[in-house]
Design a protein around this motif. Structure first.
Motif, mmCIF file in Angstrom:
data_model
loop_
_atom_site.group_PDB
_atom_site.id
_atom_site.type_symbol
_atom_site.label_atom_id
_atom_site.label_comp_id
_atom_site.label_asym_id
_atom_site.label_seq_id
_atom_site.Cartn_x
_atom_site.Cartn_y
_atom_site.Cartn_z
ATOM 1 N N GLY A 40 0.638 -1.266 -0.115
ATOM 2 C CA GLY A 40 0.076 0.047 0.102
ATOM 3 C C GLY A 40 1.014 1.239 -0.198
ATOM 4 N N LYS A 41 2.265 1.015 -0.546
ATOM 5 C CA LYS A 41 2.985 2.557 -0.482
ATOM 6 C C LYS A 41 2.387 3.373 -1.429
ATOM 7 N N THR A 42 1.863 2.949 -2.841
ATOM 8 C CA THR A 42 1.492 3.818 -3.609
ATOM 9 C C THR A 42 -0.090 4.393 -3.206
ATOM 10 N N THR A 43 -0.528 3.477 -2.587
ATOM 11 C CA THR A 43 -2.079 3.989 -2.010
ATOM 12 C C THR A 43 -1.828 5.236 -0.962
ATOM 13 N N LEU A 44 -1.063 4.912 -0.380
ATOM 14 C CA LEU A 44 -0.690 5.903 0.865
ATOM 15 C C LEU A 44 -0.124 7.075 0.493
ATOM 16 N N SER A 45 0.716 6.992 -0.635
ATOM 17 C CA SER A 45 1.242 8.197 -1.558
ATOM 18 C C SER A 45 0.000 9.080 -2.268
ATOM 19 N N ARG A 46 -0.831 8.284 -2.781
ATOM 20 C CA ARG A 46 -2.102 8.736 -3.501
ATOM 21 C C ARG A 46 -2.940 9.660 -2.421
ATOM 22 N N GLY A 47 -3.044 9.144 -1.462
ATOM 23 C CA GLY A 47 -3.760 9.775 -0.240
ATOM 24 C C GLY A 47 -3.233 11.035 0.149
ATOM 25 N N ILE A 48 -1.877 10.914 0.184
ATOM 26 C CA ILE A 48 -0.867 12.354 0.696
ATOM 27 C C ILE A 48 -1.095 13.339 -0.399
ATOM 28 N N ILE A 49 -0.941 12.793 -1.614
ATOM 29 C CA ILE A 49 -0.921 13.895 -2.897
ATOM 30 C C ILE A 49 -2.392 14.354 -3.041
ATOM 31 N N ARG A 50 -3.382 13.604 -2.915
ATOM 32 C CA ARG A 50 -4.667 13.873 -3.114
ATOM 33 C C ARG A 50 -5.069 15.101 -1.794
ATOM 34 N N GLY A 51 -4.614 14.511 -0.745
ATOM 35 C CA GLY A 51 -4.509 15.414 0.465
ATOM 36 C C GLY A 51 -4.098 16.772 0.232
ATOM 37 N N ALA A 57 -5.401 11.774 -11.693
ATOM 38 C CA ALA A 57 -4.730 10.626 -11.382
ATOM 39 C C ALA A 57 -3.462 10.834 -10.691
ATOM 40 N N VAL A 58 -3.053 9.801 -9.873
ATOM 41 C CA VAL A 58 -1.866 9.838 -9.072
ATOM 42 C C VAL A 58 -1.233 8.435 -9.498
ATOM 43 N N PRO A 61 5.226 5.775 -9.942
ATOM 44 C CA PRO A 61 6.200 5.984 -10.788
ATOM 45 C C PRO A 61 7.197 4.847 -10.897
ATOM 46 N N THR A 62 6.514 3.673 -10.977
ATOM 47 C CA THR A 62 7.349 2.734 -11.135
ATOM 48 C C THR A 62 8.281 2.599 -12.354
ATOM 49 N N PHE A 63 7.936 2.936 -13.331
ATOM 50 C CA PHE A 63 8.804 3.057 -14.502
ATOM 51 C C PHE A 63 9.547 4.277 -14.737
ATOM 52 N N THR A 64 8.952 5.562 -14.426
ATOM 53 C CA THR A 64 9.338 6.844 -14.597
ATOM 54 C C THR A 64 10.527 7.286 -13.478
ATOM 55 N N LEU A 65 10.494 6.519 -12.363
ATOM 56 C CA LEU A 65 11.255 6.740 -11.159
ATOM 57 C C LEU A 65 10.576 7.952 -10.325
ATOM 58 N N VAL A 66 10.319 8.903 -10.992
ATOM 59 C CA VAL A 66 9.682 10.184 -10.266
ATOM 60 C C VAL A 66 8.538 10.797 -10.986
ATOM 61 N N ALA A 74 2.109 24.299 -3.502
ATOM 62 C CA ALA A 74 3.106 23.233 -3.194
ATOM 63 C C ALA A 74 3.588 22.423 -4.119
ATOM 64 N N ARG A 75 4.717 21.857 -3.979
ATOM 65 C CA ARG A 75 5.131 20.860 -5.135
ATOM 66 C C ARG A 75 5.529 19.540 -4.099
ATOM 67 N N ALA A 76 5.392 18.485 -4.899
ATOM 68 C CA ALA A 76 5.394 17.098 -4.237
ATOM 69 C C ALA A 76 5.977 16.304 -5.401
ATOM 70 N N PHE A 77 7.044 15.522 -4.817
ATOM 71 C CA PHE A 77 7.412 14.543 -5.715
ATOM 72 C C PHE A 77 7.502 13.120 -5.128
ATOM 73 N N HIS A 78 6.938 12.148 -6.008
ATOM 74 C CA HIS A 78 6.453 10.743 -5.711
ATOM 75 C C HIS A 78 7.697 9.857 -6.516
ATOM 76 N N PHE A 79 8.348 9.209 -5.601
ATOM 77 C CA PHE A 79 9.525 8.420 -6.157
ATOM 78 C C PHE A 79 9.361 7.068 -5.780
ATOM 79 N N ASP A 80 9.563 5.939 -6.745
ATOM 80 C CA ASP A 80 9.646 4.701 -6.568
ATOM 81 C C ASP A 80 10.707 4.110 -7.228
ATOM 82 N N LEU A 81 11.758 3.822 -6.204
ATOM 83 C CA LEU A 81 13.041 3.349 -6.598
ATOM 84 C C LEU A 81 13.197 1.884 -6.871
#
Length: 156
Positions: A40-51, A57-58, A61-66, A74-81
């Protein structure tokens, strides 16, 4: 304040908790998100960004990394390494630039970037618990401690 552990029943609870994190952080800081695939890491991230107020859409970033998000001021960056082969690749990505203006940075799989990432404000480890999830929230400094205290109060 030491770590806080919460139990969330489902995906909606995870998203709702993400919105609480957004309120507490006010769109600033560095949060590491740890846990196995499907926790649920991405689900939590989605909740934060929507919050933070993002509408739309959120995506993971599995293939784009960010994935960057501009949300008002505000600026937010969602990374998936997860797919990172070598932590040094983060230098080519210009990882340090993302942390310069205290934007909110959410990093899934931070262990893949060891040695190239700054110390986080919070580390959230997600694991299975009955039919839901357990979240262990560990503060890593004074700002993280304040956030943990606020999140613990909201959880009561």
């Amino acid at each position: 304040m030491s770590e806080v552990t919460l139990y969330l029943a489902d995906e909606q609870a995870m998203s709702d908790f993400g919105a609480r994190i957004a309120r507490v952080t006010q769109g600033h800081g560095l949060i590491f998100l740890e846990g196995n695939l499907g926790m649920g890491k991405t689900t939590l991230s989605r909740g934060i960004i929507r919050g933070l107020g993002h509408v739309g859409a959120v995506k993971s970033p599995t293939f784009t990394l960010v994935e960057p998000y501009e949300i008002g001021d505000a600026r937010a960056f969602h990374f998936d390494l997860y797919r990172l082969v070598d932590p040094e690749e983060l230098e080519f990505l210009g990882i340090r630039d993302y942390f310069e203006d205290d934007a909110l940075c959410l990093i899934e799989w931070p262990d893949k970037g060891a040695g190239f990432l700054p110390k986080p404000d919070l580390t959230i480890t997600i694991s299975p618990h009955n039919s839901g999830r357990s979240l262990k929230i560990l503060p890593q400094g004074s700002r993280g401690e304040a956030w943990c205290a606020a999140l613990a109060l909201e959880s009561k």
